[in-house]
Design an enzyme around this catalytic site. Structure first.
Site, PDB file in Angstrom:
ATOM      1  N   LYS A  71       0.783  -1.099   0.028  1.00  0.00           N
ATOM      2  CA  LYS A  71      -0.166  -0.049   0.043  1.00  0.00           C
ATOM      3  C   LYS A  71       0.876   1.235  -0.045  1.00  0.00           C
ATOM      4  O   LYS A  71       0.802   2.179  -0.731  1.00  0.00           O
ATOM      5  CB  LYS A  71      -1.015   0.160   1.163  1.00  0.00           C
ATOM      6  N   GLN A 115      -4.326  -1.861   9.679  1.00  0.00           N
ATOM      7  CA  GLN A 115      -4.138  -3.261   9.037  1.00  0.00           C
ATOM      8  C   GLN A 115      -4.758  -4.264   9.976  1.00  0.00           C
ATOM      9  O   GLN A 115      -4.281  -4.175  11.091  1.00  0.00           O
ATOM     10  CB  GLN A 115      -2.860  -3.604   8.579  1.00  0.00           C
ATOM     11  N   ASP A 138     -10.727   2.879   4.404  1.00  0.00           N
ATOM     12  CA  ASP A 138     -11.045   1.446   3.991  1.00  0.00           C
ATOM     13  C   ASP A 138     -12.446   1.134   4.074  1.00  0.00           C
ATOM     14  O   ASP A 138     -12.941   0.034   3.425  1.00  0.00           O
ATOM     15  CB  ASP A 138     -10.382   0.590   5.330  1.00  0.00           C
TER      16      ASP A 138
END
Ligand code: NAP
Length: 326
Positions: A71, A115, A138
């Site tokens: 990412k 994450q 997200d």
């Protein structure tokens, strides 16, 4: 897919097995990242003003470290600034919540990504709920999920958003089709089903308690699978000619299993296992899907790359919204 007739050099017909068309996630992910890079360059000439993504990782899960690294690398490719907050496994929940609060408060941070999974002892729901919905790139915050289910999405979770891009850019129709989503996780299955419903598909959601899964999934023109079971979906689950989207990402190390799953590609995969110790397979048996499906996404090289590309797009969207740009 299926058996087709072909003529050999003597002009005689012979049966050959055609493979399902592969939907190339790499090509589409590159297109999306190029578009994002162009947008960033046009909107923010000054490096200091460019959108910024803060990635937070706790502990030393090897897969998470790779995902975050990918990412961050994608941010560099498209011109987004990034910060990587790698915290030790023994980080307390309150320390993590304090970090999120400080990232929420910072004007120069546009997107926050935590994450998953987090180490045992940290409540993931609490952490996700602590993220400012304006920075929820997200798309996991309850406010974001509520907006999505009302058809007013702000941030669409990256994996299902990437799958829609893949379908649209490959000219695969959605409206009016029978779609089956196998898996009902918050991050893939549920939002995927919502999005397909909003695009006028007739959607069935299946899960581990579904009875006779194959009889249901075999009705689907569009089959999306996100269950985390290597090669589980076989030819009996797939309607002839269907489009199969394989979200699964599983490591396999066993040569016998690799031979069973990869058909003509097995030798290549065995080489990867001997070099790296493992190869990746999705939730769909690729050799069997090739016999029946019209199109399918490969693993690797399918949905995973799109997920990262859509994160870039969400981060730019966050920056535009926060800075009141049109
Ligand atoms: P998850 O949270 O573990 O959920 C799995 C879902 O699959 C659950 O709803 C479960 O049903 C269902 N399930 C499990 N076994 C099943 C079976 N035998 N038949 C039918 N349904 C079954 O999974 P996830 O986070 O969505 O991830 C799924 C897979 O996608 C994993 O391999 C993950 O690594 C991968 N993934 C890839 C990406 C990407 O970018 N490519 C992104 C996210 C996830 P119940 O609800 O009844 O338990």
């Amino acid at each position: 897919m299926a058996m087709q007739s072909a003529k050999d050099s003597k002009g005689e017909s012979a049966a050959v097995t055609a493979r399902a068309q592969l939907l190339d996630g790499a090509v589409i992910a590159a297109q999306i990242k190029n578009e994002v890079a162009r947008e960033v360059a046009q909107l923010w000439a000054d490096d200091e003003a460019k959108p910024c993504l803060a990635a937070v990782r706790v502990g030393d899960d090897a897969a998470s470290a790779v995902y975050v690294r990918n990412k961050i690398r994608a941010c560099e490719e498209v011109g987004i600034r990034s910060e990587h907050h790698a915290l030790p496994a023994e980080t307390s929940e309150s320390d993590l919540l304090n970090l999120i609060a400080s990232l929420n408060a910072r004007a120069d941070v546009d997107g926050i990504l935590v994450q998953l999974p987090l180490p045992a002892g940290i409540d993931e729901v609490k952490v996700i709920e602590a993220i400012d919905p304006e920075k929820d790139v997200d798309g996991f915050h309850p406010v974001t999920i509520g907006r999505l289910s009302m058809g007013r999405p702000s941030f669409v979770p990256c994996t299902p958003a990437g799958i829609l891009e893949l379908l649209d850019r490959s000219n695969i129709p959605i409206a009016g089709t029978n779609a089956c989503v196998v898996g009902r996780s918050q991050i893939v299955g549920r939002p995927m089903a919502q999005l397909l419903l909003q695009r006028d598909a007739t959607v069935t959601i299946c899960h581990s308690k579904t009875r006779d899964l194959a009889s249901i999934s075999r009705q689907a023109d569009l089959l999306v699978v996100a269950i985390g079971r290597p090669g589980f979906i076989g030819k009996e689950h797939i309607k002839p000619g269907a489009t199969v989207i394989d979200v699964g990402m599983n490591k396999i190390t066993d040569a016998t299993i690799a031979r069973r799953l990869f058909g003509v590609e097995a030798d290549k995969r065995l080489e990867v296992i001997s070099k790296r110790g493992y190869t990746l397979v999705g939730d769909v048996n690729p050799a069997e899907a090739d016999e029946v499906a019209g199109r399918r996404t490969p693993v690797p090289g399918g949905v995973g790359l799109l997920t990262v590309a859509m994160l870039m797009r969400n981060t730019v969207r966050a920056a535009r919204q926060r800075r009141r740009l049109p």
